[in-house]
Each structure stands twice: as structure tokens, then as C-alpha cells.
Design a protein around this motif. Structure first.
Motif, PDB file in Angstrom:
ATOM      1  N   VAL A  63       1.288   5.431  -1.363  1.00 25.70           N
ATOM      2  CA  VAL A  63       0.562   5.135  -2.593  1.00 25.70           C
ATOM      3  C   VAL A  63       1.382   4.161  -3.427  1.00 25.70           C
ATOM      4  O   VAL A  63       2.479   4.512  -3.890  1.00 25.70           O
ATOM      5  CB  VAL A  63       0.281   6.414  -3.403  1.00 25.70           C
ATOM      6  N   VAL A  70      -3.520   7.308 -12.239  1.00 25.22           N
ATOM      7  CA  VAL A  70      -4.317   7.556 -11.039  1.00 25.22           C
ATOM      8  C   VAL A  70      -3.427   7.699  -9.803  1.00 25.22           C
ATOM      9  O   VAL A  70      -3.628   8.601  -8.989  1.00 25.22           O
ATOM     10  CB  VAL A  70      -5.346   6.437 -10.829  1.00 25.22           C
ATOM     11  N   GLY A  71      -2.455   6.818  -9.660  1.00 24.15           N
ATOM     12  CA  GLY A  71      -1.593   6.875  -8.485  1.00 24.15           C
ATOM     13  C   GLY A  71      -0.879   8.201  -8.341  1.00 24.15           C
ATOM     14  O   GLY A  71      -0.793   8.764  -7.235  1.00 24.15           O
ATOM     15  N   TYR A  99      -2.467   2.731  -0.181  1.00 29.05           N
ATOM     16  CA  TYR A  99      -3.382   2.781  -1.322  1.00 29.05           C
ATOM     17  C   TYR A  99      -2.896   1.820  -2.401  1.00 29.05           C
ATOM     18  O   TYR A  99      -1.716   1.867  -2.785  1.00 29.05           O
ATOM     19  CB  TYR A  99      -3.460   4.195  -1.913  1.00 29.05           C
ATOM     20  N   CYS A 109      -2.927   1.231  -5.986  1.00 30.26           N
ATOM     21  CA  CYS A 109      -3.190   1.816  -7.311  1.00 30.26           C
ATOM     22  C   CYS A 109      -2.302   1.211  -8.382  1.00 30.26           C
ATOM     23  O   CYS A 109      -2.140   1.785  -9.457  1.00 30.26           O
ATOM     24  CB  CYS A 109      -2.983   3.335  -7.270  1.00 30.26           C
ATOM     25  N   ASN A 118      -1.225  -1.511 -11.291  1.00 29.77           N
ATOM     26  CA  ASN A 118      -1.968  -2.177 -12.351  1.00 29.77           C
ATOM     27  C   ASN A 118      -0.997  -3.052 -13.118  1.00 29.77           C
ATOM     28  O   ASN A 118       0.219  -2.968 -12.929  1.00 29.77           O
ATOM     29  CB  ASN A 118      -2.631  -1.148 -13.274  1.00 29.77           C
ATOM     30  N   LEU A 161      -8.157   0.577  -5.063  1.00 32.80           N
ATOM     31  CA  LEU A 161      -8.862   1.058  -6.247  1.00 32.80           C
ATOM     32  C   LEU A 161      -9.229  -0.125  -7.130  1.00 32.80           C
ATOM     33  O   LEU A 161      -8.378  -0.953  -7.449  1.00 32.80           O
ATOM     34  CB  LEU A 161      -7.982   2.034  -7.027  1.00 32.80           C
ATOM     35  N   LEU A 199     -10.596   8.598  -3.439  1.00 30.16           N
ATOM     36  CA  LEU A 199      -9.712   7.680  -2.718  1.00 30.16           C
ATOM     37  C   LEU A 199      -9.122   8.347  -1.481  1.00 30.16           C
ATOM     38  O   LEU A 199      -8.994   7.718  -0.419  1.00 30.16           O
ATOM     39  CB  LEU A 199      -8.592   7.196  -3.632  1.00 30.16           C
TER      40      LEU A 199
END
Length: 316
Positions: free
Chosen positions: A9, A15-16, A69, A71, A73, A104, A207
Motif C-alpha cells: 500500500v 485511506v491508506g 495500491y 493511495c 496524495n 484510488l 479497494l
């Protein structure tokens, strides 16, 4: 899925971190990657430090991954400059490790839809700077997938809330924190329009499904969440949890634009105000048709979020 199948991740934000914890709870081997070590990390999760804008560092952090993933930002006021290089680093890591990439995304790429519910086949016709940035980033991912460079699944969610969400969300501190403190909730736009809000534990679960169910690869999915209601109806549920009415301090769009002349964050929010000037509805039926009914009941999600806010020091 056996524990020898490593899921990596990228990003340990709101979120992560939730996704990493959810995957660990499924018995999956999980590694979380971020520039700085997160303050809290669920047990059993390996953590690696990496500057994700460096493809070599990102690839090294993802070594052994079967699923990656995206995630990460970027600071909201620097989205167009800083976000694309972050994603490119994660994309490079997925390509070089031959891992499935689960990305995401938010809904900025669609642009205004005139209140029409958003389905996965709505064109990416963004009209804002951040929206065009998001659409261009999506195009890069899809081009890589179409060229056979990476296997890809995209999960999209709306404005998010939940335990641990304080900043970077319209339903963070200035709604839940203010409500518990007896202050009015700050809000931009019309609170009497339906607006989809996504619950972070639902985003994480969605996810994880995209990363563990082979049917997800090669497609875009709207992630499940609570049912869509008006923002005012949502705040009525918040009021029921905090035990007193919650007023709304709605800032007119023209005032937001004026304040944006001196406040960079408000300046960035102003261009996305269309999301709150018309119905903003995310259609998640494709996901639910494929993977089954999902999404936390809104009242339960609100109760869990208020309960978390009550645990913070100095909160009554």
C-alpha cells in the motif's frame, strides 16, 4: 489468499492506513510505504520509507508485491504540480514488479454532470484545474494498461469521512469537531441537495476487493458506501449522535471566491464548488452487482465517526 502474496500500500494517510489494516485483518501480508513513518500502524504490517517520486525507490519498496495500491496524495494547494509524479512512481513500481495496480481516485475527472448520477461510463469531461489533472492521470494509467505494461483496476470514491478523518475532507473537523463543540458545521454550497459521501472503512474494503478478486482487473469501479441523502439529512444524524441540534454555516460561492484571494485552501475549494450546487450522486450498482451488497448504513457510519471524535483529548 495466502500470506506469501504480498500487498503493498503506497500512502499511509487516512485511506491508506485503513486499507493496510483491513488487508492485514484478512490475513494478507501487507507492506505500507510512505516518506515518513505514520504515527500509528496496525499490528503485523511491514513499513518501508520511500520517496515515491523516485521510481527506483518506489520499485525497491514494492519488491515481491503481487498487488500494489495507489493511495498516495498531494497537498491540495499543489495538486497539479505534485500529484502526477507521485502516481508515476507507483505506476513504475507496479510495472517493474508485474503486480496488479489498484488505484484510488476521486470524482473530479467527471466534471459537472448537471445532477445526473455518475456511472463508470460517464466521460471524463472535467472543467477545473484539479479535475483536468485527475483526468490526465487516469489517462496515463489507462494508456499503460492498454499497452500491456500493467494490470490495472481503478476504484473511485466521493468526499470521504470516518474515524480518523479530520483534515482534507468536507466532512472532517469543521463538521464533526464543530458539532461536538456546539458550533455550527461549516459547509460550502446547498445542503438540501443529495450528495454522496464515502465512508473510509467502506473505501478500504472496496479497494481490498479489487485487489483480491480477479474479476476486478481491467475495469473502473465505483466503491460502495452509505446511501446518498442530502447533507442536511446527514447533519440531522450527526445531531442525533451529539445530542443537540447542529446548525449550518453555509458560505456562499461568491464569498468563497473572495476569501480565496487571501486563503489558498479556499481558493482551491472554490473551483470545486459545483459539486455542492447540484445533486452529486455516485452510482455504485456495478460494484454491488459484481461483488454483492456492500456499504455501511449511514446511521452506523455517523455513529462510529462521532464516537471516534469523542475519544480525542479535550473533546466532550
Amino acid at each position: 489468499m495466502g500470506e506469501d502474496r504480498l500487498h503493498v500500500v503506497f500512502g499511509t494517510g487516512q485511506v491508506g492506513s485503513a486499507l493496510a489494516a483491513h488487508l492485514a485483518g484478512l490475513g494478507v501480508a501487507v507492506r505500507a510505504v510512505s516518506r515518513h513513518r505514520p504515527a500509528t500502524l496496525a499490528g503485523g504490517i511491514d513499513w518501508r520509507a520511500a520517496d515515491v517520486t523516485d521510481p527506483e525507490a518506489a520499485t525497491d519498496a514494492a519488491k515481491g508485491a503481487s498487488v500494489v495500491y495507489q493511495c498516495v496524495n498531494a497537498p491540495y494547494t499543489q495538486w497539479p504540480e505534485l500529484f502526477p509524479p507521485l502516481q508515476r512512481g507507483v505506476l513504475a513500481a507496479a510495472e517493474r514488479t508485474s503486480a496488479l495496480l489498484v488505484a484510488l481516485e476521486n470524482l473530479y475527472g467527471y466534471g459537472p454532470t448537471g445532477g445526473r448520477p455518475m456511472t463508470e461510463d460517464v466521460p471524463l469531461a472535467a472543467t477545473t484545474v484539479k479535475g483536468r489533472t485527475r483526468a490526465a492521470m487516469t489517462a496515463e494509467l489507462l494508456a499503460a494498461a492498454e499497452a500491456g505494461r500493467v494490470r490495472l483496476a481503478i476504484g473511485r470514491a466521493s468526499d470521504f469521512f470516518g474515524p480518523g478523518v479530520t483534515q482534507g475532507s468536507t466532512l472532517g473537523e469543521r463538521v464533526f469537531g464543530n458539532a461536538l463543540a456546539g458550533r455550527r458545521a461549516d459547509f460550502i454550497g446547498n445542503p438540501d441537495l443529495p450528495h454522496t459521501y464515502s465512508y473510509v472503512p467502506d473505501i478500504a474494503a472496496g479497494l481490498a476487493t479489487l485487489g483480491t478478486d480477479p474479476r476486478a482487473a481491467g475495469q473502473v469501479w465505483h466503491l460502495p458506501g452509505p446511501r446518498t441523502v442530502t447533507t442536511r439529512a446527514l447533519l440531522d444524524l450527526v445531531a442525533g449522535e451529539v445530542g443537540h441540534p447542529v446548525g449550518i454555516r453555509s458560505v456562499p460561492k461568491l464569498a468563497v471566491r473572495a476569501l480565496g484571494l487571501v486563503n489558498p485552501m479556499l481558493r482551491e475549494l472554490a473551483e470545486m464548488a459545483y459539486e455542492f450546487d447540484q445533486p452529486f450522486i455516485l452510482d455504485t450498482s456495478k460494484y454491488e452487482s459484481a461483488f454483492g451488497a456492500a456499504g455501511t448504513p449511514l446511521a452506523d457510519a455517523i455513529a462510529a465517526t462521532v464516537a471516534w471524535y469523542r475519544t480525542r483529548p479535550g473533546t466532550s
